[in-house]
Write a protein that holds these residues in place. Structure first.
Motif, short mmCIF file in Angstrom:
data_model
loop_
_atom_site.label_atom_id
_atom_site.label_comp_id
_atom_site.label_asym_id
_atom_site.label_seq_id
_atom_site.Cartn_x
_atom_site.Cartn_y
_atom_site.Cartn_z
N ASP A 159 0.91 -1.22 0.10
CA ASP A 159 -0.08 0.13 0.05
C ASP A 159 0.88 1.35 0.17
OD1 ASP A 159 0.71 0.44 2.77
OD2 ASP A 159 -1.12 1.07 3.25
N SER A 160 0.19 2.33 -0.04
CA SER A 160 1.14 3.56 -0.17
C SER A 160 2.00 3.86 1.12
CB SER A 160 0.02 5.03 -0.50
OG SER A 160 -0.34 4.75 -1.89
N ALA A 161 1.49 3.51 2.35
CA ALA A 161 2.08 3.66 3.58
C ALA A 161 3.28 2.91 3.47
CB ALA A 161 1.14 3.53 4.77
N LEU A 214 10.57 4.41 0.74
CA LEU A 214 10.98 5.51 0.04
C LEU A 214 11.85 6.74 1.03
CD1 LEU A 214 8.51 5.70 -2.96
CD2 LEU A 214 11.00 5.13 -2.91
N ALA A 215 11.20 6.64 2.17
CA ALA A 215 11.67 7.69 3.19
C ALA A 215 12.54 7.23 4.24
CB ALA A 215 10.50 8.17 4.02
N THR A 216 12.50 6.00 4.50
CA THR A 216 13.63 5.40 5.69
C THR A 216 14.52 4.41 5.15
OG1 THR A 216 12.01 3.81 6.32
CG2 THR A 216 11.62 5.91 7.03
N GLY A 217 14.32 3.79 4.03
CA GLY A 217 15.01 2.60 3.52
C GLY A 217 14.72 1.19 4.35
N VAL A 218 13.65 1.11 4.80
CA VAL A 218 13.11 -0.04 5.59
C VAL A 218 11.81 -0.56 5.28
CG1 VAL A 218 12.67 -0.85 7.87
CG2 VAL A 218 14.53 0.86 7.59
N LYS A 219 11.57 -2.01 5.00
CA LYS A 219 10.38 -2.52 4.70
C LYS A 219 9.60 -2.60 5.99
CE LYS A 219 11.37 -3.99 0.36
NZ LYS A 219 10.67 -3.45 -0.97
N THR A 220 8.13 -2.42 5.84
CA THR A 220 7.27 -2.40 6.89
C THR A 220 6.02 -2.93 6.34
OG1 THR A 220 6.60 -1.20 8.68
CG2 THR A 220 6.34 -0.07 6.67
N TYR A 221 4.92 -3.17 7.31
CA TYR A 221 3.77 -3.60 7.03
C TYR A 221 2.89 -2.48 6.34
CZ TYR A 221 2.27 -1.14 11.45
OH TYR A 221 2.12 -0.27 12.44
N ASN A 222 1.91 -2.94 5.56
CA ASN A 222 0.85 -2.29 4.90
C ASN A 222 -0.12 -1.38 6.09
OD1 ASN A 222 1.58 -2.68 2.42
ND2 ASN A 222 0.03 -4.36 2.03
N GLY A 223 0.11 -0.20 5.72
CA GLY A 223 -0.55 0.75 6.72
C GLY A 223 0.26 1.55 7.64
N ASP A 250 8.66 0.30 12.03
CA ASP A 250 8.80 -0.80 11.45
C ASP A 250 7.87 -1.82 11.91
OD1 ASP A 250 9.19 -1.44 14.32
OD2 ASP A 250 11.47 -1.48 14.27
N ILE A 251 8.14 -3.14 11.55
CA ILE A 251 6.99 -4.07 11.91
C ILE A 251 6.68 -4.23 13.20
CG2 ILE A 251 7.49 -5.48 9.90
CD1 ILE A 251 9.19 -7.29 11.48
N ASN A 252 7.61 -3.79 14.06
CA ASN A 252 7.22 -3.76 15.68
C ASN A 252 6.58 -2.35 16.17
OD1 ASN A 252 8.05 -6.50 16.08
ND2 ASN A 252 10.13 -5.84 15.86
N LYS A 253 6.30 -1.50 15.18
CA LYS A 253 5.71 -0.17 15.46
C LYS A 253 6.71 0.76 16.17
CE LYS A 253 1.11 -2.07 15.30
NZ LYS A 253 -0.30 -2.24 16.17
N ARG A 254 7.83 0.54 16.04
CA ARG A 254 9.15 1.38 16.42
C ARG A 254 9.38 2.56 15.27
NH1 ARG A 254 13.05 -3.19 18.07
NH2 ARG A 254 12.74 -3.66 15.84
N PRO A 255 9.63 3.88 15.92
CA PRO A 255 9.95 4.76 15.02
C PRO A 255 11.19 4.58 13.97
CG PRO A 255 9.27 5.66 17.07
CD PRO A 255 9.34 4.40 17.24
N LEU A 256 11.09 5.07 12.72
CA LEU A 256 12.16 4.78 11.95
C LEU A 256 12.72 6.32 11.71
CD1 LEU A 256 10.60 2.43 9.61
CD2 LEU A 256 12.50 1.76 11.10
N HIS A 280 5.40 9.73 12.20
CA HIS A 280 5.25 8.36 12.71
C HIS A 280 4.25 7.95 13.13
CE1 HIS A 280 9.79 8.86 12.16
NE2 HIS A 280 9.86 9.72 13.09
N ASN A 281 3.50 6.88 12.65
CA ASN A 281 2.08 6.49 13.27
C ASN A 281 2.17 4.93 12.89
OD1 ASN A 281 -0.96 6.35 13.75
ND2 ASN A 281 -0.27 8.45 14.20
N GLU A 282 1.50 4.44 13.72
CA GLU A 282 1.03 2.92 13.36
C GLU A 282 0.11 2.50 12.38
OE1 GLU A 282 -2.26 1.47 16.59
OE2 GLU A 282 0.01 1.33 17.37
N SER A 283 -0.78 3.88 12.01
CA SER A 283 -1.53 3.59 10.99
C SER A 283 -1.90 4.78 10.35
CB SER A 283 -3.13 3.27 11.62
OG SER A 283 -4.23 3.19 10.54
#
Length: 434
Positions: free
Chosen positions: A91-93, A99-108, A113-119, A152-155
């Motif tokens: 998804d776009s998030a 593109l903004a951080t260089g790290v893969k994460t979950y949609n939304g 990151d995948i553990n919801k820690r700020p990048l 930074h936001n989980e959603s």
């Protein structure tokens, strides 16, 4: 961020930069490292969109098919998949976070990151180095892509939270839509932090320096096709460049053609081509800036492909651009107008630019009796049928997207790469920490 990959890009940049210059920049004038960086995102702009735009813009009176800015600047491709827990289709998030951080994460996810820690985003890194930062978009300014650069936001759906978090993002320029998410109390807080708030394009000329929050629509900016004006994003881009370039330490700017994606979700080819034209014009504004400022790198890409656009459909080896060019309003606007008037058939013929057949008119009439949404859908289906346009989905697809670049270090973006590589390469080109 992957440290070893970042160091690799940094070393590559230092080795290659003295040898690299865009075709549009004299190699003797190009600096060893860009002072300014501009990342431009055509949201949802898969390769079929840039091909379609080429044919849409082509002059039928000439033998050759003319190139567009996309053909001029193409250097490579990028994969877009999110963190594996979200599958292969982003998804776009998640893609904006990459593109903004260089790290893969979950949609939304918005730059967590995948553990919801700020990048850490490239905007944060640039700010720490004394650079100016800004965003100029056609969606609401707190939508997924700009949010991933500034927050930074989980959603991605937490629009009000994201808007409030911009108070601490310390962006110098924020331009786009989204007025509804900024209450009067919140706007007063922005003003207390030194921001100038404007809400009309006519006020742009009055802003010559200083922090600026420009919110020019309740949510999204108007569709280009309905305005019959493709300059909105160009004007915002030029103003952002004028303001950010006053910083002697340089700047990082995000420009997003946000509504290409929205038109793709709607499977609306006429509106999509209008948004592509607006984005192409903004790219040309930046291209001119790069020519005048050879210390500036521009990178253009898409976050993903939307809609599965097909140039040609239903077994026909054809695509009718002349029909598309004659359409004077979006199907959404036309449907709303046609519901409100008695002589709607004449309005439809006039706005579409072609005469609807008796059979087509009957289908439209049946849809009109069901309401605006049904009529809009029927109009889009009519346009698709007549123009031989196809779609596979109302969502995203997982295909690779194109990468375009100009200016110092443009060659770093050649060939195949991942979207995280784009961020890491750009981060490696930032000045050293002060």
């Amino acid at each position: 961020m992957n440290l070893s990959k970042t160091l690799t890009w940094a070393v590559s940049a230092l080795v290659m930069l003295p040898l690299v210059a865009s075709a549009n920049v004299n190699i003797h004038e190009a600096p060893s490292r860009p002072k300014n960086m501009i990342i431009m995102v055509g949201d949802g702009m898969g390769p079929a969109y840039t091909s379609a735009y080429r044919y849409y813009q082509n002059n039928p009176d000439t033998e050759e098919i003319e190139q567009t800015v996309f053909d001029r600047l193409l250097v490579g491709m990028a994969s877009t998949y999110p963190a594996r827990q979200s599958g292969y289709v982003t998804d776009s998030a998640a893609s904006a976070t990459a593109l903004a951080t260089g790290v893969k994460t979950y949609n939304g996810a918005i730059s967590v990151d995948i553990n919801k820690r700020p990048l850490t985003s490239i905007m944060q890194m640039a700010k720490q180095r004394g650079m100016a930062i800004g965003v100029a978009v056609t969606s609401q300014v707190n939508h997924a892509t700009p949010a991933a650069y500034l927050a930074h936001n989980e959603s991605r759906r937490n629009y009000e939270e994201i808007a409030k978090s911009y108070l601490t993002a310390d962006a110098d320029v924020i331009l786009g839509g989204g007025q509804k998410y900024f209450s009067e109390a919140l706007l007063e807080q922005f003003k207390a932090k030194g921001y100038q708030h404007i809400d009309d394009f006519s006020q742009l000329d009055s802003i010559t320096k200083g922090k600026t929050l420009g919110l020019f629509a309740d949510v999204q900016l108007p569709w280009v096709i309905d305005q019959q004006d493709s300059t909105q994003l160009s004007l915002l881009t030029q103003k952002a460049l004028d303001l950010l370039s006053q910083n002697e330490q340089g700047f990082v700017l995000l420009v997003e053609g946000s509504l290409i994606d929205w038109a793709g979700h709607n499977n609306d080819i006429a509106t999509a081509m209008g948004e592509m034209h607006g984005f192409a014009n903004a790219i040309e504004v930046v291209e001119q800036f790069v020519r005048a400022n050879p210390d500036t790198l521009m990178v253009v890409t898409a976050d993903h492909n939307t809609g599965g656009l097909s140039i040609g459909a239903n077994g026909e080896y054809a695509w009718d651009t002349s029909l598309l060019q004659g359409i004077k309003a979006s199907p959404a606007a036309l449907a709303e107008q046609a519901i409100a008037v008695d002589d709607w058939q004449a309005l439809v013929n006039q706005t579409l630019g072609f005469d609807v057949t008796t059979e087509e008119l009957q289908r439209l009439s049946n849809a009109r009796m069901q309401g605006k949404s049904a009529l809009e859908t029927s109009l889009k289906q009519l346009i698709d049928s007549r123009s031989f346009t196809g779609w596979t989905t109302s969502g995203h697809t997982g295909g690779d997207v194109q990468v375009f670049a100009a200016g110092p270090a443009a060659d770093l973006f050649k060939g195949n790469q991942d979207n995280t590589d784009i961020a890491e390469k750009m981060m490696s080109l930032l000045p050293r920490s002060q």
